[in-house]
Design an enzyme around this catalytic site. Structure first.
Site, PDB file in Angstrom:
ATOM      1  CG  ASN A  65      -4.145  -2.001   7.224  1.00 60.10           C
ATOM      2  OD1 ASN A  65      -3.734  -1.890   5.731  1.00 60.10           O
ATOM      3  ND2 ASN A  65      -5.106  -2.772   7.514  1.00 60.10           N
ATOM      4  CE  LYS A  72      -3.957  -2.089   2.503  1.00 60.97           C
ATOM      5  NZ  LYS A  72      -4.743  -2.530   3.169  1.00 60.97           N
ATOM      6  CG  HIS A 125      -5.499  -6.677  -0.424  1.00 59.87           C
ATOM      7  ND1 HIS A 125      -6.766  -6.268   0.156  1.00 59.87           N
ATOM      8  CD2 HIS A 125      -5.046  -7.188  -1.450  1.00 59.87           C
ATOM      9  CE1 HIS A 125      -7.574  -7.179   0.153  1.00 59.87           C
ATOM     10  NE2 HIS A 125      -6.641  -7.642  -1.484  1.00 59.87           N
ATOM     11  CD  GLU A 151      -8.751  -9.184  -3.344  1.00 58.69           C
ATOM     12  OE1 GLU A 151      -9.870  -8.479  -2.349  1.00 58.69           O
ATOM     13  OE2 GLU A 151      -7.501  -9.203  -3.311  1.00 58.69           O
ATOM     14  CE1 TYR A 208      -9.285  -2.493   1.010  1.00 55.47           C
ATOM     15  CE2 TYR A 208      -8.661  -0.875  -1.017  1.00 55.47           C
ATOM     16  CZ  TYR A 208      -8.494  -1.681   0.157  1.00 55.47           C
ATOM     17  OH  TYR A 208      -7.279  -2.548  -0.024  1.00 55.47           O
TER      18      TYR A 208
HETATM   19  N1  UDP Z   1      -9.746  -0.546   7.832  1.00 57.18           N
HETATM   20  C1  UDP Z   1     -10.001   0.443   8.066  1.00 57.18           C
HETATM   21  N2  UDP Z   1     -10.673   0.544   9.611  1.00 57.18           N
HETATM   22  C2  UDP Z   1     -10.789  -0.237   9.598  1.00 57.18           C
HETATM   23  C3  UDP Z   1     -11.276  -1.869   9.403  1.00 57.18           C
HETATM   24  C4  UDP Z   1     -10.188  -1.404   8.371  1.00 57.18           C
HETATM   25  O1  UDP Z   1      -8.687   1.023   7.566  1.00 57.18           O
HETATM   26  O2  UDP Z   1     -11.752  -0.474  10.884  1.00 57.18           O
HETATM   27  C5  UDP Z   1      -8.959  -0.884   6.251  1.00 57.18           C
HETATM   28  C6  UDP Z   1      -7.616  -1.437   6.469  1.00 57.18           C
HETATM   29  O3  UDP Z   1      -6.463  -0.640   5.276  1.00 57.18           O
HETATM   30  C7  UDP Z   1      -7.682  -2.374   5.461  1.00 57.18           C
HETATM   31  C8  UDP Z   1      -9.452  -2.457   4.760  1.00 57.18           C
HETATM   32  O4  UDP Z   1     -10.069  -1.026   4.724  1.00 57.18           O
HETATM   33  O5  UDP Z   1      -6.766  -3.601   5.417  1.00 57.18           O
HETATM   34  C9  UDP Z   1      -9.687  -3.651   4.247  1.00 57.18           C
HETATM   35  O6  UDP Z   1     -10.057  -4.018   5.401  1.00 57.18           O
HETATM   36  P1  UDP Z   1     -10.564  -5.861   5.826  1.00 57.18           P
HETATM   37  O7  UDP Z   1     -11.441  -5.763   7.238  1.00 57.18           O
HETATM   38  O8  UDP Z   1     -10.876  -6.260   4.428  1.00 57.18           O
HETATM   39  O9  UDP Z   1      -9.030  -5.889   6.462  1.00 57.18           O
HETATM   40  P2  UDP Z   1      -7.616  -6.936   5.656  1.00 57.18           P
HETATM   41  O10 UDP Z   1      -8.828  -7.881   5.274  1.00 57.18           O
HETATM   42  O11 UDP Z   1      -6.756  -6.021   4.498  1.00 57.18           O
HETATM   43  O12 UDP Z   1      -7.325  -7.418   6.348  1.00 57.18           O
HETATM   44 MG    MG Z   2      -9.728  -7.827   3.448  1.00 56.36          MG
END
Ligand code: UDP
Ligand code: MG
Length: 139
Positions: A114, A11, A117, A128, A51
């Site tokens: 974070n 990212k 992805h 994707e 997303y």
């Molecule tokens: N995210 C965020 N706040 C939250 C949860 C998710 O900003 O409370 C963002 C974060 O960058 C995350 C992305 O949205 O990686 C997608 O969320 P997901 O729950 O799919 O997490 P991931 O699969 O990336 O672990």
């Molecule tokens: Mg996810």
């Protein structure tokens, strides 16, 4: 066990912080083969589409802003049990809950920014991957 594929993005924070090399080193030494890879930047429309599952979540606008603010590295990775093993390698969404030695534990700043992805299913990995790469860009 048969090899399969997952999709990842390093990212914008990972690119900004100079962590492309260190993260790719972790990925390849963990047994993943790079099938496709590019430095690219998401448009707002791209990020909203990628997303879309999160479109009603309170963090959606900030997520789109973050994911479009600079270049990312998009890649397809191959390994036995690729989807699950890559989710284990990156760690929990919130880096404060991510296990020691995971990519998010080492490189992520916060639950929103974070670092990486990772696809959450074989089906989403295929969707994707196709979002970012054509057949002739996959090796
Ligand atoms: N995210 C965020 N706040 C939250 C949860 C998710 O900003 O409370 C963002 C974060 O960058 C995350 C992305 O949205 O990686 C997608 O969320 P997901 O729950 O799919 O997490 P991931 O699969 O990336 O672990
Ligand atoms: Mg996810």
């Amino acid at each position: 066990m048969v090899k399969n594929k997952t999709f990842t993005m390093l990212k914008p924070d990972s690119v900004e912080n100079g962590n492309i090399g260190a993260i790719l080193e972790k990925i390849t030494t963990s047994g993943f083969r790079i099938v496709a890879m590019k430095l690219t930047q998401l448009t707002t429309a791209d990020a909203k589409a990628f997303y879309v599952v999160h479109k009603d979540r309170p963090f959606f606008d900030d997520l789109v802003e973050y994911m479009t603010r600079g270049p990312i590295v998009a890649a397809i990775l191959e390994k036995e049990n690729a989807v699950q093993d890559f989710r284990t390698l990156i760690g929990a969404t919130n880096p404060s809950e991510a296990a020691e030695g995971t990519i998010r534990n080492m490189f992520a700043e916060s639950i929103s920014q974070n670092a990486v992805h990772g696809s959450d299913s074989d089906n989403n990995a295929a969707i994707e991957s196709a979002f970012h790469f054509s057949e002739r860009e996959m090796f």
